[in-house]
Scaffold this active site. Sequence first.
Site, short mmCIF file in Angstrom:
data_model
loop_
_atom_site.label_atom_id
_atom_site.label_comp_id
_atom_site.label_asym_id
_atom_site.label_seq_id
_atom_site.Cartn_x
_atom_site.Cartn_y
_atom_site.Cartn_z
N PHE A 1 -2.17 -0.15 2.90
CA PHE A 1 -1.20 -1.09 2.39
C PHE A 1 -1.62 -1.10 0.99
CE2 PHE A 1 2.03 -4.23 3.02
CZ PHE A 1 1.67 -4.96 1.79
N LYS B 1 -4.15 -9.34 0.54
CA LYS B 1 -3.93 -7.87 0.44
C LYS B 1 -2.66 -7.78 -0.34
CE LYS B 1 -2.83 -5.98 4.45
NZ LYS B 1 -3.08 -5.47 5.91
N ASP C 1 -2.84 0.69 15.67
CA ASP C 1 -3.69 1.23 14.83
C ASP C 1 -5.00 0.59 14.99
OD1 ASP C 1 -3.80 1.57 11.19
OD2 ASP C 1 -4.42 3.08 12.82
N GLY D 1 -6.77 -0.32 1.73
CA GLY D 1 -6.30 0.37 2.80
C GLY D 1 -5.10 1.11 2.53
N GLY E 1 -12.07 -4.43 -0.87
CA GLY E 1 -11.57 -3.26 0.19
C GLY E 1 -10.17 -2.54 -0.23
#
Length: 739
Positions: free
Chosen positions: A523, A541, A642, A521, A519
């Site tokens: 960040f 992440k 968020d 995002g 994925g």
Amino acid sequence: MSTRYALVLVLVPLFFFLPHILSITVNIPTPYAPVDNLAINCGSLGNSTTRDGRGWTGDIGSKFSQLQHGKSKSVTSKAFHRISDAVHPVPYMTARISRSQFSYTFKVNPGQKFIRLHFHPVSYPGFKRSNAIFTVKAGRCTLLSNFSASLTADALGLRCFVKEFCLNVGESPALTISFFPSPSSPSEAAYAFINGIEIVSMPTGLYYTQGNDPGAFVAGQTYRFYIENSTAHEMIQRLNVGGSSISSFEDSGMFREWSEDSNHLVESSVVPISTTIPVKYTSIPIHIAPQKLYQTTWSVGPTKQSGQLNNFTWKLPVDVGFRYLVRLHFCELEYEIKDSGQREFCIIINEQIAEACADIFKWSGEIGVAVYRDYVVKMEGHIMEGKRDLVIATQSHCCGRRSKHAIDPILNGIEVFKLSNLDNNLAGPNLQSLADDWTSKDPMPGKLTLAGEGGKVIVNGVIIVLTLLNIVVHQLCIWAENSGQKTFSKSSRKESCRRFSLDEMHLATNNFDDAFTIGRGGFGKVYRGIINEGATIVAIKRLDSTSKQGAHEFWTEIEMLSQLQHTHLIALIGYCDDCQEMMLVYEYMAHGTLADHIYKYRRNDDGISGLTWEKRLSICIGAARGLNYLHMNTNLRVIHRDVKSTNILLDENWVAKISDFGLSKMGNTSQSGSHVSTNVKGTFGYLDPEYFSTRRLTRKSDVYAFWGGTVGSAVWEEGSGYETRRGATQSCPMGPTLH
């Protein structure tokens, strides 16, 4: 002839030096002119003037409203003392006092402000000195808690003192400062008092990170710390290194006071050095610090032995459990230094290297130019541990090498500010300090002595109770640590939140192979990783260098998830902040995000997601329970800011978990309808219109995003055949009510 010759001797040099004299006169820095400059003499009527010529306004009958809460009224009173050189008549001769809450409301312009509270703890008519124990709040920030003005004055060895804070005032034109007497027995009623209040505007960004500024350096780390407007400061020390104190009127327009540093300097065989050479402000604004600050420093004395290192060390007692902003001021004034590299030294804060090779000439570009450096350091430990020394040291060697002719390091000024915690708190453990202070004054075990006029009050057994309470709390912390439960100490966070090296991250992701990407995002990319020798699958992440997010969001996520634990919140396993890389390691969520199933994949031939009605409803209920936990069932009262379908993750059993806390904010713990004034952040399409237009963030903003985004995506998917009317959301069984 002799007269003419003498006249020539006077006029000719004057002719040549006149341009330089005029140039110096023209280039004198203009002091900063604050937009708001209020000085309130509490308990006084009319206007007064201090010895330095500054005007103060009495609060009696003034435009500054004093709001009273409770039965007791605030009163004005004069102090029982004579005017002396140690105590100025204004604002310390009068006070506003009350045994119930009272507040001041000031109409000020938006922006960053100094708030200075002046205290003169003496006995006022009907009010015993030792009973002044109270809490002070400015807006939503707690400045002081269970604060004893008399013990503070005694510890400082002063008859009166000032507590200075920095605070950002939002769009609301009013700033309210409230005083709350601490609960006490009727016979010894506590009270609150204040002698003087200053509110002075400061230049934007003076002690805050603004715009493209990456933030302050973090001692011992490679990342920066962003000090945003929501952070409040308490001024701990402001020191003129090697020089005398600098009065508020010698400052650059903001009435800051600078003290001598000799009481905090460890070395004794040193000599002060001063100069009258004008200081240039070509690298920094002229209001950063007064010129006088940059004209003094210390040098190693004549008793220095050959080959001895030139070191200077300062120790400043501060509260543990808080972060601190340390600002160091420099100015190279030695004409022998003509190039970078001639004077290099190391800066160490709390045994962490803040600068391996500090080089003032390299920073400033020439002699006589003022510069400064900001560093952030965390005083690890539980807040109830009290105070510990913050140690600032400069050493003449750096970069692993030593010069045969080591030159003294230079430091001209020190500023230290305590930064507020996530719960908007600046208050240290004053009750524990009280117990320690009282114990030291009474050698008799089992008794607590309160000193005050008219005799001493002996309270039996309090020390025993406090001691037993500390033992119990300490033991509970140990039990919680051993059982894997989360506490707020550093050691427990290390147990529950592991720090990974960059090598471990490379190994876990096969050198960040794109095949491991699951994925992306705001960040950065998210990788599927394997740790613990292949025994554990995790999600990693990784911060992208082009991302608008950074160190602030990274550490907010760690701070939040280190203190939150719930079935419907993502679990943080650890983090990596090695070699300028920032990564977060989470539990692996086998079914990805809710958005993946609604918009991206797992659709059948009809273009409809394979999620059944029961799964959709279960996901919504789970996410709602996680959000309810954030809003209602924690001391932090977190506002996520968020909430959206891409931040709802699904594990192997389809259990929904809320993720991505980088934009989260602390809410008010007492009022469900209160708000947090903040810059608008989040995702367009999910933003609460009221929050977007007013910048007033509330828990309702999360609920709006939840119903409009998460529930709307999961239940009212276009073409799914489910009910499309928004009003139907009210009948959905969400478990605990969301306010």
